[in-house]
Enzyme design. Structure first.
Site, PDB file in Angstrom:
ATOM      1  N   HIS A   1      13.064  12.201   3.351  1.00 33.03           N
ATOM      2  CA  HIS A   1      12.432  13.468   3.675  1.00 33.03           C
ATOM      3  C   HIS A   1      12.309  14.397   2.479  1.00 33.03           C
ATOM      4  O   HIS A   1      11.231  14.934   2.242  1.00 33.03           O
ATOM      5  CB  HIS A   1      13.012  14.167   4.891  1.00 33.03           C
ATOM      6  CG  HIS A   1      11.968  15.082   5.429  1.00 33.03           C
ATOM      7  ND1 HIS A   1      10.969  14.670   6.265  1.00 33.03           N
ATOM      8  CD2 HIS A   1      11.646  16.354   5.091  1.00 33.03           C
ATOM      9  CE1 HIS A   1      10.105  15.654   6.442  1.00 33.03           C
ATOM     10  NE2 HIS A   1      10.496  16.693   5.749  1.00 33.03           N
TER      11      HIS A   1
ATOM     12  N   SER B   1      -1.336  27.025  -6.434  1.00 33.44           N
ATOM     13  CA  SER B   1      -0.988  28.411  -6.766  1.00 33.44           C
ATOM     14  C   SER B   1      -1.440  28.800  -8.170  1.00 33.44           C
ATOM     15  O   SER B   1      -1.432  29.986  -8.513  1.00 33.44           O
ATOM     16  CB  SER B   1       0.527  28.625  -6.647  1.00 33.44           C
ATOM     17  OG  SER B   1       0.978  28.253  -5.378  1.00 33.44           O
TER      18      SER B   1
ATOM     19  N   HIS C   1      14.640  13.738  11.879  1.00 35.34           N
ATOM     20  CA  HIS C   1      13.456  13.803  12.746  1.00 35.34           C
ATOM     21  C   HIS C   1      12.591  12.556  12.589  1.00 35.34           C
ATOM     22  O   HIS C   1      11.659  12.356  13.354  1.00 35.34           O
ATOM     23  CB  HIS C   1      12.663  15.103  12.553  1.00 35.34           C
ATOM     24  CG  HIS C   1      11.982  15.242  11.230  1.00 35.34           C
ATOM     25  ND1 HIS C   1      11.755  16.450  10.627  1.00 35.34           N
ATOM     26  CD2 HIS C   1      11.477  14.321  10.379  1.00 35.34           C
ATOM     27  CE1 HIS C   1      11.134  16.269   9.486  1.00 35.34           C
ATOM     28  NE2 HIS C   1      10.954  14.988   9.309  1.00 35.34           N
ATOM     29  N   HIS C   2      12.920  11.724  11.606  1.00 39.62           N
ATOM     30  CA  HIS C   2      12.251  10.425  11.520  1.00 39.62           C
ATOM     31  C   HIS C   2      12.893   9.409  12.457  1.00 39.62           C
ATOM     32  O   HIS C   2      12.469   8.271  12.519  1.00 39.62           O
ATOM     33  CB  HIS C   2      12.311   9.891  10.085  1.00 39.62           C
ATOM     34  CG  HIS C   2      11.600  10.770   9.103  1.00 39.62           C
ATOM     35  ND1 HIS C   2      10.273  10.612   8.801  1.00 39.62           N
ATOM     36  CD2 HIS C   2      12.035  11.810   8.371  1.00 39.62           C
ATOM     37  CE1 HIS C   2       9.916  11.526   7.910  1.00 39.62           C
ATOM     38  NE2 HIS C   2      10.967  12.265   7.636  1.00 39.62           N
TER      39      HIS C   2
ATOM     40  N   HIS D   1       0.840  -1.197   0.000  1.00 38.69           N
ATOM     41  CA  HIS D   1       0.000   0.000   0.000  1.00 38.69           C
ATOM     42  C   HIS D   1       0.879   1.253   0.000  1.00 38.69           C
ATOM     43  O   HIS D   1       0.717   2.139  -0.830  1.00 38.69           O
ATOM     44  CB  HIS D   1      -0.937   0.006   1.198  1.00 38.69           C
ATOM     45  CG  HIS D   1      -1.603   1.323   1.442  1.00 38.69           C
ATOM     46  ND1 HIS D   1      -2.551   1.834   0.588  1.00 38.69           N
ATOM     47  CD2 HIS D   1      -1.420   2.275   2.413  1.00 38.69           C
ATOM     48  CE1 HIS D   1      -2.942   3.022   1.033  1.00 38.69           C
ATOM     49  NE2 HIS D   1      -2.260   3.317   2.127  1.00 38.69           N
TER      50      HIS D   1
ATOM     51  N   TYR E   1       8.806  16.299   0.224  1.00 37.63           N
ATOM     52  CA  TYR E   1       8.621  17.577  -0.479  1.00 37.63           C
ATOM     53  C   TYR E   1       8.482  17.361  -1.972  1.00 37.63           C
ATOM     54  O   TYR E   1       7.828  18.150  -2.655  1.00 37.63           O
ATOM     55  CB  TYR E   1       9.761  18.537  -0.129  1.00 37.63           C
ATOM     56  CG  TYR E   1       9.695  18.880   1.338  1.00 37.63           C
ATOM     57  CD1 TYR E   1       8.634  19.644   1.813  1.00 37.63           C
ATOM     58  CD2 TYR E   1      10.598  18.368   2.250  1.00 37.63           C
ATOM     59  CE1 TYR E   1       8.503  19.902   3.158  1.00 37.63           C
ATOM     60  CE2 TYR E   1      10.484  18.627   3.601  1.00 37.63           C
ATOM     61  CZ  TYR E   1       9.441  19.394   4.057  1.00 37.63           C
ATOM     62  OH  TYR E   1       9.297  19.638   5.386  1.00 37.63           O
TER      63      TYR E   1
ATOM     64  N   GLU F   1      11.853  13.397  -0.339  1.00 35.76           N
ATOM     65  CA  GLU F   1      10.750  12.752  -1.060  1.00 35.76           C
ATOM     66  C   GLU F   1       9.399  13.318  -0.624  1.00 35.76           C
ATOM     67  O   GLU F   1       8.502  13.505  -1.442  1.00 35.76           O
ATOM     68  CB  GLU F   1      10.812  11.233  -0.834  1.00 35.76           C
ATOM     69  CG  GLU F   1       9.609  10.449  -1.335  1.00 35.76           C
ATOM     70  CD  GLU F   1       9.548  10.334  -2.853  1.00 35.76           C
ATOM     71  OE1 GLU F   1      10.549  10.678  -3.514  1.00 35.76           O
ATOM     72  OE2 GLU F   1       8.494   9.920  -3.365  1.00 35.76           O
TER      73      GLU F   1
ATOM     74  N   ASP G   1       7.860  20.950 -27.060  1.00 42.70           N
ATOM     75  CA  ASP G   1       7.998  19.663 -26.370  1.00 42.70           C
ATOM     76  C   ASP G   1       9.040  19.854 -25.279  1.00 42.70           C
ATOM     77  O   ASP G   1       9.500  20.971 -25.050  1.00 42.70           O
ATOM     78  CB  ASP G   1       8.397  18.532 -27.332  1.00 42.70           C
ATOM     79  CG  ASP G   1       7.868  17.181 -26.835  1.00 42.70           C
ATOM     80  OD1 ASP G   1       7.971  16.922 -25.621  1.00 42.70           O
ATOM     81  OD2 ASP G   1       7.353  16.394 -27.644  1.00 42.70           O
TER      82      ASP G   1
ATOM     83  N   TRP H   1       7.265   0.287   3.729  1.00 47.38           N
ATOM     84  CA  TRP H   1       7.768   1.088   2.593  1.00 47.38           C
ATOM     85  C   TRP H   1       9.144   1.655   2.905  1.00 47.38           C
ATOM     86  O   TRP H   1       9.853   2.083   2.013  1.00 47.38           O
ATOM     87  CB  TRP H   1       6.779   2.192   2.216  1.00 47.38           C
ATOM     88  CG  TRP H   1       6.957   3.492   2.946  1.00 47.38           C
ATOM     89  CD1 TRP H   1       6.492   3.798   4.184  1.00 47.38           C
ATOM     90  CD2 TRP H   1       7.656   4.652   2.477  1.00 47.38           C
ATOM     91  NE1 TRP H   1       6.860   5.083   4.524  1.00 47.38           N
ATOM     92  CE2 TRP H   1       7.578   5.630   3.492  1.00 47.38           C
ATOM     93  CE3 TRP H   1       8.343   4.975   1.302  1.00 47.38           C
ATOM     94  CZ2 TRP H   1       8.155   6.889   3.379  1.00 47.38           C
ATOM     95  CZ3 TRP H   1       8.918   6.239   1.198  1.00 47.38           C
ATOM     96  CH2 TRP H   1       8.819   7.184   2.228  1.00 47.38           C
TER      97      TRP H   1
ATOM     98  N   THR I   1       6.440  27.265   4.904  1.00 51.19           N
ATOM     99  CA  THR I   1       5.142  26.659   4.629  1.00 51.19           C
ATOM    100  C   THR I   1       4.024  27.576   5.104  1.00 51.19           C
ATOM    101  O   THR I   1       3.044  27.811   4.399  1.00 51.19           O
ATOM    102  CB  THR I   1       5.052  25.293   5.335  1.00 51.19           C
ATOM    103  OG1 THR I   1       6.254  24.577   5.087  1.00 51.19           O
ATOM    104  CG2 THR I   1       3.883  24.503   4.832  1.00 51.19           C
TER     105      THR I   1
ATOM    106  N   LYS J   1       3.531  30.476   2.792  1.00 56.37           N
ATOM    107  CA  LYS J   1       2.723  30.140   1.618  1.00 56.37           C
ATOM    108  C   LYS J   1       1.243  30.142   1.946  1.00 56.37           C
ATOM    109  O   LYS J   1       0.433  30.671   1.183  1.00 56.37           O
ATOM    110  CB  LYS J   1       3.107  28.753   1.104  1.00 56.37           C
ATOM    111  CG  LYS J   1       4.426  28.737   0.388  1.00 56.37           C
ATOM    112  CD  LYS J   1       4.564  27.442  -0.359  1.00 56.37           C
ATOM    113  CE  LYS J   1       5.687  27.585  -1.356  1.00 56.37           C
ATOM    114  NZ  LYS J   1       5.584  26.693  -2.468  1.00 56.37           N
TER     115      LYS J   1
ATOM    116  N   SER K   1      14.018   5.857 -13.668  1.00 56.46           N
ATOM    117  CA  SER K   1      12.966   6.588 -14.373  1.00 56.46           C
ATOM    118  C   SER K   1      12.844   8.013 -13.854  1.00 56.46           C
ATOM    119  O   SER K   1      12.805   8.975 -14.628  1.00 56.46           O
ATOM    120  CB  SER K   1      11.645   5.836 -14.206  1.00 56.46           C
ATOM    121  OG  SER K   1      10.568   6.678 -14.451  1.00 56.46           O
ATOM    122  N   SER K   2      12.818   8.165 -12.528  1.00 59.41           N
ATOM    123  CA  SER K   2      12.626   9.495 -11.948  1.00 59.41           C
ATOM    124  C   SER K   2      13.798  10.410 -12.256  1.00 59.41           C
ATOM    125  O   SER K   2      13.620  11.587 -12.565  1.00 59.41           O
ATOM    126  CB  SER K   2      12.457   9.401 -10.426  1.00 59.41           C
ATOM    127  OG  SER K   2      11.302   8.701 -10.123  1.00 59.41           O
TER     128      SER K   2
ATOM    129  N   ARG L   1       1.299   1.564  14.836  1.00 54.11           N
ATOM    130  CA  ARG L   1       1.021   1.283  13.435  1.00 54.11           C
ATOM    131  C   ARG L   1       1.598  -0.089  13.084  1.00 54.11           C
ATOM    132  O   ARG L   1       2.399  -0.649  13.820  1.00 54.11           O
ATOM    133  CB  ARG L   1       1.589   2.374  12.530  1.00 54.11           C
ATOM    134  CG  ARG L   1       3.077   2.580  12.650  1.00 54.11           C
ATOM    135  CD  ARG L   1       3.527   3.879  12.011  1.00 54.11           C
ATOM    136  NE  ARG L   1       3.568   3.791  10.549  1.00 54.11           N
ATOM    137  CZ  ARG L   1       4.388   4.519   9.784  1.00 54.11           C
ATOM    138  NH1 ARG L   1       5.250   5.364  10.335  1.00 54.11           N
ATOM    139  NH2 ARG L   1       4.362   4.418   8.482  1.00 54.11           N
TER     140      ARG L   1
END
Lengths: 639, 212
Positions: A272, A287, A321-322, A94, A276, A274, A123, A158, A347, A350, A188-189, A469
């Protein structure tokens, strides 16, 4: 990685005469304009964007079904629907599916479809590399999901922490699929990011200086820089885990002095940023939507841009912080606690700018606008719980509980998915030429919104009451029964919201109101061309003089530039990106089963590499090619 | 079918050709992309080299790096690789002035020097395995082979790439290929620079304070 560098060598501007079809190594280049082959060989960024989007929505449904199964198991205490390893596989897939196969490719779909249109380009910088990214993504996505039928899906969450995913405790192929699949997705990314970085730097229309770029384009380039710098650490960490699993190395093997904690560091150095990568494009989409439906320019454009860039920069300074509960020591915990608090500032800037944009505006509550408002409110809730985690002492209590699950679903569904669905509703008329139905759209939105909050708000309470969890069941006397039951009910409401959205998309595709070029009275360049856009996008490359250039041109009555009579040069389709994808898939499958039987799977892996090499050479030798298009003779649309 | 734009006259075609190379910054797309890739690759090798440093001295069993690393041999191979960078620069200069003979000579020698470096690396790996350093043996083995192996893979791809250009120069037109060679050169120099870091951090620093 090698493939993206090989692209450089493609040198050939093979300018054959237009009368003769060009030859590749496989004979003539593909020439189908319609039908399945035209899609498989296309290099048109709009078609690639549509395929990215459809694949992403497919995996969103798949990941959603996995989530529903998880919720069914947890609906009542001591349930026996999915127990133990099966439950582990389900939540691992998941998470992996939603992040890498649903949200990231949905974002890539917007990059592909929207960015070239917003910068006035015909293009992307490397159209074939763009197709390559798509097919390698498909290869990686299929590869990971093949595991369901080949002995079991990945089951190490994950985040894939060893030693749980190491060879000692996970001897099956589950984690091999995960490692190889994520590596392909990384290729790919990174290839896509190189492409979009170059496109935005180099392919902007004349006059479209950096501070005239739409915010979505800004967030795209920031996101792509994050991908370029964040994916290498995870790729290396995956390679290290692969070395451990396939070749008996000791990176995470404690009995030989290895340190599993290092995986956590490399993972979150990627993980982390990721986060963002997943949210900044959403901020870009919002926006775009807010000024359009507030009929006001974006409030504080430079601040929003710089805040986005600052978030991207700080994204690399908060990863630990994780890991507050891993015993890093007081100094490290303090440092990351402070940087995490700092990242909340841009943040907040914004959010206030978005509110400022709406303040005093002439608001139109269309479906895209509702999703944008959902983004702001729900992302703010997720942001608040995020700030709570920056206080390390509090985080010790919340770590690995449902409070965290609630937090990141508020960020990723309330935030990212809200913005992306708003984006679909906003650009659907540009993509298909038809508007989505507003009535059904609003029903879908409100059911989504209510279902989402029903599902995830109670998880805050469950988490603070101590429910961990990733557990597959719980005792009836823990006091968690009611809210778990409630969450499961909410999950089904949420699913109905998604379903209605998809039904609306499908119906509107055939029966929607014809949109016209500019249904929303838009501000950016994509609304200046027909819907759907012609193959070449712009018959004349626009000259940009302002921020929100199209809006200015409409106000001053200079909106429609007519064709200047020059034929338009467009590159030709190619078979090779697809063949590259197939080669990488074969290579991945060979590597996964390498240990079982060298004699069979080594040749398969080598065969995959050879196929890839063949495709790269074919690619380089055929060159981008080119055909001259007369816009007066082309029907334009791709469907 | 728009090959049907048959009526295009040559003049027109050339105009469009220039249009195709439009670039907002004036730098070609390929070069922008290569610099971006190299930034990404910095993180790639940064991760590998940091892993090596973090695990340095953490092996529970020998052989330890100070027992097997050979400065004289690796100095020789490093010298070869650095000289290949000089040859690469000569190739780029030659193709820029369209001196195809010299281009062939230098690009051929660049790839040969790269191949010699790979030969040294195979020799080194064989030596190490004979001395008992394997991927499975200890952390030094795991980190050393993964890091230098990844670097070797980069060199091998480079050799393959440059040699392909050498072959191509015999049957293809090199006229508009200067940018491609320059971009390949950027890659090649980067791979060399990474080796300078690896040679310094992994080989030389190991022997600081060690008496010969």
């Amino acid at each position: 990685m090698s493939t993206s560098t090989e692209e450089i060598s493609t040198g050939g501007h093979v300018h054959s005469h237009p009368e003769a079809p060009e030859q590749g190594m496989l004979g003539p280049r593909p020439s189908a304009k319609r039908g399945i082959w035209s899609w498989l060989t296309t290099i048109d960024h709009k078609r690639i964007g549509i395929m990215y989007g459809l694949a992403a929505l497919f995996f969103l449904v798949l990941g959603g079904l996995e989530a529903l199964l998880i919720r069914l198991q947890l609906a009542v205490p001591n349930n026996a629907l999915l127990v133990g390893d099966m439950f582990n596989q389900m939540f691992t897939m998941h998470g992996t599916t939603m992040i890498f196969l649903a949200v990231m490719p949905l974002i890539a779909a917007f990059f592909n479809f929207v960015v070239p249109l917003q910068i006035g380009a015909r293009d992307v910088a490397f159209p074939r590399l763009n197709a390559f990214s798509l097919w390698v993504f498909i290869a990686g996505a299929v590869l990971i999901n093949v595991s369901w039928f080949a002995g079991g899906a990945p089951n190490g969450a994950w985040v894939g922490y060893p030693p749980i995913t190491g060879p000692q405790y996970n001897p099956g192929h589950n984690s091999d699929f995960w490692v190889m699949g994520l590596m392909l997705l990384g290729v790919s990314s990174v290839a896509a990011s190189l492409n979009f970085f170059t496109t935005i730097v180099n392919m902007r229309a004349p006059g479209l200086s950096l501070m005239r770029m739409p915010v979505f384009v800004w967030m795209t380039i920031v996101t792509n820089i994050l991908i370029l710098l964040a994916f290498p650490p995870i790729t290396i960490a995956l390679a290290q885990l692969m070395m451990d699993r396939m070749f008996g190395a000791n990176f995470f093997n404690v009995s030989k002095g290895g340190m599993p904690i290092m995986w956590q560091h490399w993972f979150w150095v990627f993980g982390h940023p990721e986060v963002y990568i997943l949210i900044l494009p959403g901020m870009g989409i919002v926006s775009e939507i807010l000024p359009t439906f507030s009929r006001k320019p974006l409030f504080g454009y430079p601040l929003i841009v710089f805040s986005g860039a600052f978030i991207g920069f700080m994204g690399f300074a908060v990863w630990s912080h994780h890991m507050f509960t891993t015993g890093m020591g007081v100094i490290a915990v303090l440092a990351f606690s402070v940087t995490t608090s700092i990242i909340a500032v841009p943040t907040g800037v914004k959010i206030f700018n978005w509110i400022g944009t709406m303040w005093g505006g002439n608001l139109r509550m269309t479906t895209p606008m509702l999703y944008a408002l959902s983004f702001i409110s729900m992302f703010t809730v997720g942001g608040f719980s995020g700030i709570m985690h920056s206080a390390a002492a509090a985080d010790m209590q919340q770590h690995d509980t449902y409070f965290i699950v609630a937090h990141f679903h508020y960020v990723l569904i309330g935030g990212a998915i809200s913005a992306l669905f708003g984006g679909i509703a906003y650009w659907f008329p540009k993509i298909t030429g038809r508007l989505m139905d507003e009535k059904l759209g609003k029903w879908a939105f409100w059911i989504f919104f209510v279902g989402f909050n029903m599902t995830f708000f109670p998880m805050h309470i469950l988490g603070l009451n101590g429910m961990p969890r990733r557990i597959y069941t719980y005792h009836a006397d823990m006091g968690w029964n009611f809210w778990n039951h409630f969450c499961t009910a909410g999950a089904f409401v949420l699913a109905v919201g998604f379903l209605l959205f998809f039904i609306n998309m499908f119906n509107s595709l055939k029966h929607g109101e014809i949109a016209g070029d500019d249904p929303w009275d838009g501000r950016t360049l994509e609304w200046s061309i027909s819907s759907p856009p012609p193959e070449y996008n712009f018959a004349v490359i626009p000259q940009v003089t302002h921020l929100d250039d199209f809006w200015h041109k409409k106000q001053s009555g200079k909106a429609s530039a007519s064709w200047d009579g020059k034929l338009i040069h467009m590159p030709l389709p190619s078979y090779y990106p697809l063949i590259c994808g197939v080669g990488m898939f074969v290579f991945g499958m060979g590597m996964i089963f390498l240990k079982d039987n060298m004699m069979v799977f080594l040749p398969i892996a080598v065969g995959g590499i050879l196929l890839l090499t063949f495709a790269i050479f074919g690619w380089a030798l055929e060159g981008p090619g080119g055909e001259m298009i007369d816009p007066t003779k082309e029907s334009g649309a791709y469907n | 079918m728009s090959h049907a734009a048959a009526a295009v006259d040559h003049q027109h075609h050339h105009e469009e050709h220039h249009h195709e190379e439009y670039s907002y910054t004036g730098v070609t797309n390929k070069k922008v992309m290569m610099w971006a890739f190299l930034a990404s690759d910095c993180m790639f090798f940064g991760t590998l080299i940091s892993t090596y440093i973090i695990y340095h001295g953490k092996s529970l069993t020998g052989p330890y790096p100070v027992e097997v690393l050979s400065i004289p041999v690796t100095t020789a191979s490093s010298f070869v690789l650095l000289m290949s960078s000089l040859l690469m620069a000569l190739s780029v200069a030659a193709v820029n002035r369209q001196d195809i003979f010299q281009f062939r000579l230098w690009i051929f020698l660049t790839s040969v020097f790269g191949a010699i470096f790979l030969g040294f690396q195979s020799y080194e790996f064989t030596e190490f395995v004979l001395k008992g350093v394997t991927v499975q043996q200890n952390l030094f083995g795991s980190t050393f082979y993964t890091m230098t192996g990844t670097h070797g893979l980069h060199v091998a791809i480079g050799v393959f790439w440059l040699f392909s250009w050498f072959v191509y120069s015999f049957f293809g037109n090199m006229k508009d290929k200067a940018v491609d060679i320059e971009v390949a050169g950027l890659y090649w120099h980067f791979v060399d620079i990474v080796w300078i870091v690896i040679f310094t951090v992994i080989y030389l620093v190991e022997f600081v304070g060690v008496k010969a």
